[in-house]
Each structure stands twice: as C-alpha cells, then as structure tokens.
Scaffold this motif. Sequence first.
Motif, PDB file in Angstrom:
ATOM      1  N   ASP A   1     -10.898 -10.536   3.631  1.00 11.03           N
ATOM      2  CA  ASP A   1     -10.387  -9.302   3.038  1.00 11.03           C
ATOM      3  C   ASP A   1     -11.266  -8.849   1.874  1.00 11.03           C
ATOM      4  O   ASP A   1     -11.936  -9.660   1.226  1.00 11.03           O
ATOM      5  N   THR A  36      -8.857  -7.052   5.929  1.00  6.79           N
ATOM      6  CA  THR A  36      -8.197  -5.856   5.413  1.00  6.79           C
ATOM      7  C   THR A  36      -8.859  -5.377   4.131  1.00  6.79           C
ATOM      8  O   THR A  36      -9.237  -6.189   3.280  1.00  6.79           O
ATOM      9  N   ASP A  76      -7.972  -3.788   0.780  1.00  9.41           N
ATOM     10  CA  ASP A  76      -6.790  -3.598  -0.061  1.00  9.41           C
ATOM     11  C   ASP A  76      -7.173  -2.696  -1.229  1.00  9.41           C
ATOM     12  O   ASP A  76      -7.940  -3.085  -2.107  1.00  9.41           O
ATOM     13  N   SER A 105      -8.331  -3.043   8.860  1.00  9.02           N
ATOM     14  CA  SER A 105      -7.139  -2.315   8.434  1.00  9.02           C
ATOM     15  C   SER A 105      -7.262  -2.023   6.949  1.00  9.02           C
ATOM     16  O   SER A 105      -8.173  -2.524   6.273  1.00  9.02           O
ATOM     17  N   THR A 106      -6.345  -1.207   6.428  1.00  9.74           N
ATOM     18  CA  THR A 106      -6.314  -0.903   4.997  1.00  9.74           C
ATOM     19  C   THR A 106      -4.877  -0.961   4.503  1.00  9.74           C
ATOM     20  O   THR A 106      -3.924  -0.791   5.270  1.00  9.74           O
ATOM     21  N   THR A 107      -4.729  -1.195   3.192  1.00  5.47           N
ATOM     22  CA  THR A 107      -3.412  -1.197   2.577  1.00  5.47           C
ATOM     23  C   THR A 107      -3.558  -0.801   1.122  1.00  5.47           C
ATOM     24  O   THR A 107      -4.663  -0.822   0.566  1.00  5.47           O
ATOM     25  N   TYR A 108      -2.443  -0.416   0.481  1.00  3.93           N
ATOM     26  CA  TYR A 108      -2.448  -0.144  -0.951  1.00  3.93           C
ATOM     27  C   TYR A 108      -1.062  -0.429  -1.511  1.00  3.93           C
ATOM     28  O   TYR A 108      -0.068  -0.491  -0.788  1.00  3.93           O
ATOM     29  N   ASP A 117       2.316   0.343  -3.167  1.00  5.28           N
ATOM     30  CA  ASP A 117       3.094   1.585  -3.158  1.00  5.28           C
ATOM     31  C   ASP A 117       4.486   1.407  -3.756  1.00  5.28           C
ATOM     32  O   ASP A 117       5.445   2.026  -3.305  1.00  5.28           O
ATOM     33  N   PRO A 164      -7.419   4.258   8.420  1.00  7.89           N
ATOM     34  CA  PRO A 164      -6.010   4.517   8.728  1.00  7.89           C
ATOM     35  C   PRO A 164      -5.814   5.929   9.261  1.00  7.89           C
ATOM     36  O   PRO A 164      -6.714   6.772   9.204  1.00  7.89           O
TER      37      PRO A 164
END
Length: 648
Positions: A216, A243, A245, A261-264, A266, A283
């Motif tokens: 990641d 991922t 992040d 993939s990506t995430t943040y 929230d 995304p």
Amino acid sequence: MRMDRQHPQHDQQSPLRKLRQACCKSAATAALVLATLLACLFATTSALSPAADACEPGGDLQALLQRRGAHMSHQDYARSDADMEPNPPQWPPSVYIFSPEMENISCTVQALFTQLGPLATGKFSSLRVALLFKPGNYSLDVPVGFYTQVLGLGESPEEVTFTGSRGVYGPSEADNVNFNTFWKAVENVANRPTSQRTTWSVSQAAPMRRVKVHGDLAFGEPGKDGPSKGSGGFVANLEVTGTVDLVRQQQWLIRSCKVQSTTYFDSPPRAVNFVYVGTEGAPAETSCTNSMQDPVSPHPQNLLVEKPPVLLEKPYITVDAMGKFNLAIPRPIWGRSGPGWDESDLIGFEHVFVATDSMAASAINAKLAAGRHVVLSPGIYQLSEPLRLGFNESAGGQVLLGLGMATLVPTNGTAVIEVGPSCGVRVAGVLLQAGAVKSPSLLRWEPNSCQGDNPSLLADVFARVGGPDTEVVSADVMIEVGGNHVVLDNVWAWRADCCQLGCGTCVERYCKHGVVVNGANVVSYGLFSEHCQEDLTVWNGENGMSFFYQSEMDSFARQPWDHTPHYGENGVSGYRVNAHTHIAVGIGVYAYFVEPGNVVKAGTVIVDEASTELTCPFAWNLNSAWYNNSESGIERAVRIEHAHILKF
C-alpha cells in the motif's frame, strides 16, 4: 569525497571501528547520539581523512559537509567546451552516492535526517542534499527530510529496491499535521517494505515519480486524533500493487499510475479534489464537491481523465556497470495510460556539465551556450544573471536538471532562468527564490514557434517569494511561460504565508502573479499557485489544458503592510482565463481571509467571449469566522457568460 570510494581497513580495536559500531546502537544521551551520527557521517564519506579526524566529536552538519569537500578538486570544470566532460563526474559534497556493499549507509542517512527532518530545523535550512543509490538491494530505511532527494540510478525502478521495515518514506511531522511539509522527492526506486505500507506524508512540492510500490501507499500516518492531515500533492508514473490511501489529504493529482484501489478517511470528510489522469485502477467518477454549501466537511470529487493528451516525463540519471553516468531523457508520448519506464534516450555525462553553487552564473552559461546539458548539484545558487538555455538552435532538447532542490536566487533583479526559442527544452527539479531586488519574473520562457511533435517541459519547478528571508523580497511574476507546446508537470508558485518567524509573521514580500501562461497549446498537470496579491494564475495562451489546479488567495489582503486596500472589489481571482479556447478539470480556488472586507466575486474568471470547458470548478472558504456573514470570502466558483461548463 566520492561516496563510492572503498573504505580503509581497520582492526577491531580502532576508534573508527568502535565509532561505527556505536552508530548503530542506542546512545546514553541525545548529545552523544547526535555527535556519533555526525562522526559516522564523516567516517562513511571520507576515506582519506585519518581516523582521529573522523572520530572527532562535536561540530555541526554544515561544517562536516564543508570538510567532505576539502579533498575536492574542480579542475575538471575548467576544461574547454571542445573537451568532453568527465564521466564519472566529480560530484560535490552535497551529492551522496551509495552502493549496496557499503557500510554505515543508515548512519549517514540518519545524520542528515536529524538536521533536515524536523520542521523547526529543516523547513528553511540552507542545506541541500541528493542521495543517489546504485543498482542493487538495500535492506534499510531511508526517511526523507526537507531539501532531500532520493534517486535510484537504475534504468528501471526495480533495479534499486529497498527492503527495510519502511524502506524509503516521508514521515509525518511531530503533531501529525503536514500542511508545511514541502520540498522533498523520491524517484526511480522500488519500495518493498516488510510492513507492506509505504508512507509519503507531504503537501505541495514533494513529488514521488517513477516508483514501484509493493503493498500500500499512504499519504499520511495514523494518529491518536485520526490520520495525518495534509495539503498535497502530486505523484506520477507509479505502480502500486496495493491500495492508495489518501487519508486526510485535501486534494491530490495522480497521473499515469497503476493502482489496485483507493481509499480516504471520511469520518467526517474534509477533502475536495482528487484528479486521476491516465491512471489504471482509479475509482469511479463522482459528482462535484459541495465545498460551497458545506465548507466544514465537504465530500471530495473524483475526476477521471482516461488518457493525457501528451506526456513528457522528467529526465533522470542512471549509472552503468562500468560506473559511467547517463542522463536519461524520456521521449514524448501521446495517449498513454498507466506508467511507462522504458521510453528514454541515454546521453553520456561526457555531454553533461555538473555545476555547483560555488560557480558564477557566467561559467554555467558558457556551458549552456555551448550546447551542454547541465545538472545543478544541490546547493543555493546566488545568480548575478539568469541561466540561459534553449538559445543554441543547434542544441535542441537541452536539459537543465536540478538535484536536491537546487535553489536559484537572483542578486540583480533579473530572472534566474530564461528559456529561448529552441524546442524540446526540459527544465526540472529547481526551486526559484525571489531576491532583495525586484525581478519582473523568476522564470521567463520566451515565445517560440514550436510544434506539437516536439514539446518542452517544466517539471517539479517550484517558486517562492518569502519564507527563509529576513529582508524584503519581491518578484512581479514567479513563472512566465511564453513558449508554445510546453508541458507543466507539478509546478508550485508560493508567496509565503508561513516564514522563519512563523505563520502570519513574515517580513514584507511582494508578488502580483504566481503563474502567467502566454504560450499556445500549453498543458498543465498539477498546477499550484498561492497567496499572490493579484490574480494568482493568468492564462492568456490559446488552446490550453489544465488538469488539477489548487490555489489559495491572499490571506493577508487589506492588512496595511500588504498594500491591497481594494482587494476583492478590484475583481481579483484565483484563476483567470483570457484565452478564447481553454479546457480545465478540477480547478479549485481556496480562501482563508484574516481581515473583513475581502469579498471576491468568483474564484475563476472567464472572459465573455471564451469558448471554455470547465469540469467541476469550485471555491472553498476556509475561515469559519465568515461562515455566518458575508464580510469576507469567495461568493461563487465561476464568473462567466458564454463558456461551456461541464458538471457544474
């Protein structure tokens, strides 16, 4: 002294051997730790000095760097232009060259980070360093501090691989807030940490390029109050096997990458603008941000551009098995998505001049006039005249490449870089800094007649007016681009809001505009412009394209020393397009006004006759003091009549 020189042999009882052993163990006191690290630094880098000198405690890092240079000779730099440059070049003390078999690399790295890592000592330090790693595997961790650049010397990123617990990483600041973490870089390496997580906790002017990340990639770190906060950012030409992040970053540009993939974070969201250009695994696209309606916790917009119209990657340096260095110059690419690492021409350093900050501008210009490519080694260059490239028509495609955030300061009120009418010119990796005598512009790119098959490049070019200074500094414009078919790839123009004395306590500094684009067919990936006293960016050239823009208006407008008594009512904007044809994606204009009365009509202004396409332009008011009244702030995102606005 060259870092790849063999070390002298010592018996087990020698003071130097004991010192090296102590360097990798915990010390009894902080003072002993620092003294040991500094001594270890000198022991690693100087094979000619006696052990007694290497073990001498005390002193500061700057003094040790000067001692590293005591054995240097600049006689090679005096050769005539008819001769070839030396290859390998004689690197100055600010360049560290490591190979996998070397001892005490960690000690050297930690000694540098002790000085350049902390915000208090690093942010406006006068030190500049580049850490160059020859091909091989390195089982160590390399924290990257301010004004530090980590470069792999392989022809592909995986030729230089880090396998420590964290590998190469950018740690968060002590309070886990990274809004002031600038001016560092990592390029052309593979990171395979045993933790399976690469951390790059930064904001603007801290690029990661041409990197293979195993696991990641996180743009922040965990903390007791939640993940790191930041105001980034830019990555390009990456492959991430896990991922990405985004944690609590406000905005980010991800260009020409491949991710899973990506995430943040929230809970609640406080992000506005994530733009993906030519990125595989991006995304799904979202609606535009609601920052005008909910400035406290807006939701971010994910904007996707399938393929960039043109790519021109930043030049880099390689070394072959014989120890010869090459300048790798990537060729232009059209319509590619995902990363690409095998599209470069190699130029031997026989044709590349390595400059140091002790040289006069005239000496460097003589090499540029002769058609040499020039690498600026880390340092602060006090320039009595601009560095001039692209004026030799027989030397097309000329490169000016800075290492270690090489910093250029004018002493006579001139620009520090002037680019002539030649095509295919590359300027990359430099920090432009205003001087005490006002400059019309810090970088001036003259008009040309270049065509789209031979574009030019500004990559990782950062400019600042104020910050480290204790005297008044000024420049009318930081970056002025008059050439056609120029690619801007990670450009930040910053009129300082936080300086040596703290935020909001800077000495006077003056700048009208951060960026002015007059050339036609200019394409921008990741443009940042902040705190100037008039329009932050002015785009006059036709057929321009801008993918991701982050800006913040003059926070101190209407304060007496700022000389902006009519700010807002004078029609000032964050992004002004005077061209008739323009495309822009993810254009953000922010405001944190300290004083009342700063009512800005629109963040982005388009002329009435423009035929313009805007995707999700937005404004974001950050100071909660004005949320329940209309005394200061940006009234709307765009002021326009005839442009075509997409998704707005």
